[in-house]
Design a protein around this motif. Structure first.
Motif, PDB file in Angstrom:
ATOM      1  N   SER A  15      14.804  40.580  45.418  1.00 17.51           N
ATOM      2  CA  SER A  15      14.924  41.059  44.045  1.00 17.51           C
ATOM      3  C   SER A  15      13.553  41.460  43.514  1.00 17.51           C
ATOM      4  O   SER A  15      12.523  41.027  44.035  1.00 17.51           O
ATOM      5  N   LEU A  42      11.632  40.731  40.421  1.00 15.54           N
ATOM      6  CA  LEU A  42      11.642  39.846  39.262  1.00 15.54           C
ATOM      7  C   LEU A  42      10.251  39.660  38.673  1.00 15.54           C
ATOM      8  O   LEU A  42      10.099  39.276  37.529  1.00 15.54           O
ATOM      9  N   VAL A  43       9.231  39.938  39.474  1.00 17.88           N
ATOM     10  CA  VAL A  43       7.859  39.676  39.048  1.00 17.88           C
ATOM     11  C   VAL A  43       7.251  40.891  38.342  1.00 17.88           C
ATOM     12  O   VAL A  43       6.652  40.777  37.283  1.00 17.88           O
ATOM     13  N   THR A  73      10.490  39.102  45.353  1.00 18.02           N
ATOM     14  CA  THR A  73      11.081  37.770  45.510  1.00 18.02           C
ATOM     15  C   THR A  73      12.106  37.900  46.629  1.00 18.02           C
ATOM     16  O   THR A  73      12.933  38.811  46.578  1.00 18.02           O
ATOM     17  N   SER A  96       7.709  34.484  47.108  1.00 11.38           N
ATOM     18  CA  SER A  96       7.512  35.118  45.807  1.00 11.38           C
ATOM     19  C   SER A  96       6.093  35.660  45.762  1.00 11.38           C
ATOM     20  O   SER A  96       5.170  35.045  46.302  1.00 11.38           O
ATOM     21  N   LYS A  99       4.454  35.804  43.074  1.00  8.91           N
ATOM     22  CA  LYS A  99       3.712  35.211  41.961  1.00  8.91           C
ATOM     23  C   LYS A  99       4.165  33.799  41.592  1.00  8.91           C
ATOM     24  O   LYS A  99       5.208  33.610  40.965  1.00  8.91           O
TER      25      LYS A  99
END
Lengths: 334, 334, 334, 334
Positions: free
Chosen positions: D195, D197-198, D210, D228, D230
């Motif tokens: 995904s 998301l960051v 992610t 991830s 982050k």
């Protein structure tokens, strides 16, 4: 800074290796009564000058600062020689077992206008520094109780024990310094209890191998140190400060962070074995600080007076152990 | 076992609730000088008999065993009454602040041929039991050093402090018992240091609120207890035994096992607040053990002599605090 | 609340014991197809009515609410019977292995205007509740990744495995519910992988014993569940939520907090063995919540729809395992 | 060993500094397309030869081995040049983003009879090595589930993301290698979910930030990697292997071992910030191993084939992400 190192045992060798890692330090001379040892280290680390006589090293005009890592009984004459030659001094702990000598060393270096830095390396451990900062920042409020656990993995050779000055001057002296460092105030009273539980030979040498020391600070805060000459699980170095807002602790350090879990439960790795492993980093930080203190003409991070106070605490602990009572610090000042 | 409980304060109420959970115990009577409190508890727990007078409860023929949870000054007369009525006794700690009374209580119960069980509940905590077993099984070899940290979240009311007998008889007494329990041997010498750092009122009442006690056991092993009347982070109950083969520790207990990690690092949950939360389970285990000791006609798991020894250690600590010296236990036996 | 319990296996018995601890609950009736078992529990817990037929218990006018703890295949008919009798229902998970039945159960209870509460007890564990709260309070920011580890100490009997609906409907279903509970949003896609590594018999029964499931939530957040039927070290229940501001974790729980340190390193105690030990407290909290939901006429903390969604996720996982691809939730709605 | 280093970015500089610490290595030449950078490093580390052209460095007769630390797109031509010049090669990961090139590199080095060592430094971290040994020694029995968490403290610049080959080839590739290393067996199937998301820019660049990857090993064991770009709390590097006899985990590493406890609970220090801090030691171990492999004419500890397999796993993950299904490894072999 052009540096000379006297004494190339375990600690002297560590300092020599660390000196080679620092860009602003040049290790120009080494000395050891075992001249072959000095030559060997000099060759490996590419040090140009090797002296059989420590006095010759001190007097060499190129040498600006001297690290004294030879045996304790040589500290006083060598520091006095450094004072005469007006060289900065890093002296391993303890400065001397004799308070009169210590006073003379401090006085001489003061008159010479040179730095006398005492090798209490634990102050430069990142964990203890973090505690010191937390205490100063008030994170635990006003300190009420300090606890230090300090256990070696095994006792030194009995021949060493006999000339060491006893557990309080040889081993606890580090903890005395740590106590003053962390609390930022002076101790006024000491009580010590001790037993011979690890090795009877230590008892025959007139020493104890297991000890508990209680410190009373001027503010009324209390300190407890517990020492053992033998922890089979490795070097045990823990500390806790408890105050009005909470506590902060330093735990032991494991060889790695793995955790094995089986039918018996969790199993964490062993602790670091001894001071060489546990405090390796601190020796480099210590040397950097010495170099910085000299370069910037600052008061030394660990002064002769610090060395003197730790010695006094050791004297008081010895007296307390004999007399089974709390001893005030002024009782042991000659 | 048909049980009666005298005194329905915090502890007495816990015992009453626990008694209702046990199949082989019937709580048949309760008593409290505040008769409304006794009625309230009796109604809630469906206890059939309520007494205003503790002596009436003791003399009731249906009652086989009595738990004495009223204030310390009532312990001696009530235990003596139980002895006369030949009832088994569970008495909260301390048995009394007066050693002569304690001796009389022990003697009377012995003559009556009934059990006198003292409420040192911490022995029944699963963690400390595990340590006791590990020490007995030799997992840490021969014990050399015992360390107990015991801090309350906040001091009791100053009125309580004044009649408590002082920190050593009120608070440290639990740690004295724990020390004897874990080490399985007797203390021969005590040194105590203390300060007033938490609340000046405590000092004005003639007591200290922060203390360090050093114990010397007969084997030469050393013990250290540190106490504070106020730890802002909650009840602090830790223990360590160090010996020839290693160490075993009991850590504090958090409210839950969650760990939050953010830009500042790791954050674990709070510790359990006080003894009611921390030792809840131990009270039930304690009661089960008392019931079993009575049922099987065994010596009590915590005897009158255990209560007496803890009291003696408290006496010695008080004397040491005043005289600033190590006090041998025989010095405080009347 | 006057309560009846149907099915007195492990879980039913726990609920019965817990019901006895609550002041505002009266356990008035129990039922088990093994009538002797029902009589035994009734006698021990002093329950006045014992029924051989669960329908008779449901129809008893005194019974206001029914806990259905019998085998999964009985859930649907019994819930429908409760709906007819207009009794509140606590039904153990899963509601049914058949989605059509589940829809019928939900519909019937809705029409009856009574609560249908599903027994996902883990929601009532203090640790997971703390995580739920932390996530809702934004302590970890927007959640990005959820990780759940859930391993049993040993597989159930193979006869049970055969009728269990498979690992996803029997075991992972708890984790599916936890995932929805913690994240507070719905899953839209499921991928599952599985192997037979623990016991070949499980494979012969058409099931897997080791599984990894990937969840995709509507927000794009990802979830991972890993399951095993056999962790020799005990029940393994861990969870982590990772987000824009940090992470929060729940670790396993040990039998006690002792730590033994010897020449090999640190040794912590075993984990709690299985769900009865690990989640004991949660069952009581769950029952309290059911009672409160009924008393205050609230929507149930765990609804029939929650049970339905967990079942759908199980369906999707099964389909994914067979087809080796991600399966969208709408694909498994009949 | 006379060593030349090409590329003096962060990693190249670390290798250069480490080379100076090893007694049996002489760093004789450095090269960087930014010639000033090369001169600066050469001066500081006293390296005698500086080359603007990496090919000139490779062809220099004094150079016995070359470390290639320049950007990924230069790896293939430089390795081929080394093969022609018959120099041993240490090449940073990934060898190349193009499998055909990788095959050519491996083939050329094999024909040259020289070592091709790939820079998967994490294999040389003491913690992961300990896990590898524990698995090989059977301490957890037969492995069933491997879990790797790998999160960076912040995403790389978006320009870097665009040429990185995507998260699976840039970041997860380390975890793929770790998975093969720890398990000691090959993966046969990969499923990946991801995904954005960051940072939306990462999504616009056609990548995800992610990700969760599921691995199926030949034995049926399962692996899970979660990544991830982050983690605000710092570098997150954890690993767990679960098997028939238990599990072994590697936890994150904090800056120090202090723990502050206040009214909110326990507070541990921050994690090490990123790979330079977390894996510093591993780079030195890695270099030592390369030197040893060359000196003793051993197969490299991390071979070209290892680099190739990690790349294949990245290809499979990319394909799986696009097709939302499990991808078998043979599907991505050209």
């Amino acid at each position: 800074m052009k540096l000379g190192i006297i004494g190339l045992g375990r600690i002297g060798t560590i300092h020599a290796e660390n000196a080679k890692l620092l860009e602003d330090v040049e290790l120009v001379a080494v000395s050891d009564i075992r001249i072959e040892r000095a030559k060997e280290v000099a060759e490996k680390l590419k040090v140009k000058k090797v002296f059989a006589s420590p006095e010759d090293l001190i007097r060499d005009p190129e040498v600006e600062a001297v690290m004294i890592c030879s045996s304790t009984n040589t500290h006083a004459p060598l520091v006095l020689e450094c004072a005469r030659a007006r060289k900065h001094v890093f002296c391993e702990k303890p400065l001397s077992l004799d308070l009169v000598e210590v006073d003379r060393m401090i006085e001489a270096m003061k008159e010479a206008g040179r730095i006398l830095f005492v090798g209490f390396n634990r102050r430069f451990d990142r964990n203890f520094k973090k505690v010191k900062e937390a205490v100063e920042e008030g994170k635990i409020g006003t300190p009420h109780v300090l606890k230090i656990t300090s256990r070696d993995p095994e006792p030194p050779p009995i021949e060493y024990v006999k000339v060491s000055g006893g557990i309080f001057l040889d081993m606890t002296i580090h903890d005395f310094d740590m106590a003053r460092y962390i609390m930022g105030e002076e101790v006024e009273e000491v009580y010590a209890s001790g037993s011979v539980l690890v090795d009877e030979e230590i008892g025959k040498a007139g020493d104890v191998d297991t000890a508990v020391v209680v410190l009373r600070f001027r503010s009324g805060a209390l300190g407890v140190i517990d020492n053992s000459r033998k922890a089979v699980y490795g070097y045990d170095q823990r500390l806790e400060v408890f105050g009005t807002k909470g506590k902060i602790t330093v735990d032991n350090i494991r060889e790695d962070t793995t955790m094995l879990t089986d039918e018996q439960g969790d199993h964490g790795s062993k602790y670091l074995y001894f001071f060489l492993e546990r405090y390796r980093e601190s020796y480099l930080e210590e040397l950097k600080t010495f170099v910085k203190n000299v370069a910037e003409n600052e008061p030394p991070a660990v002064s002769g007076e610090d060395g003197r106070m730790a010695l006094l605490l050791g004297y008081a602990a010895k007296k307390s152990l004999e007399e089974k009572r709390a001893v005030r610090l002024e009782e042991v000042i000659p």
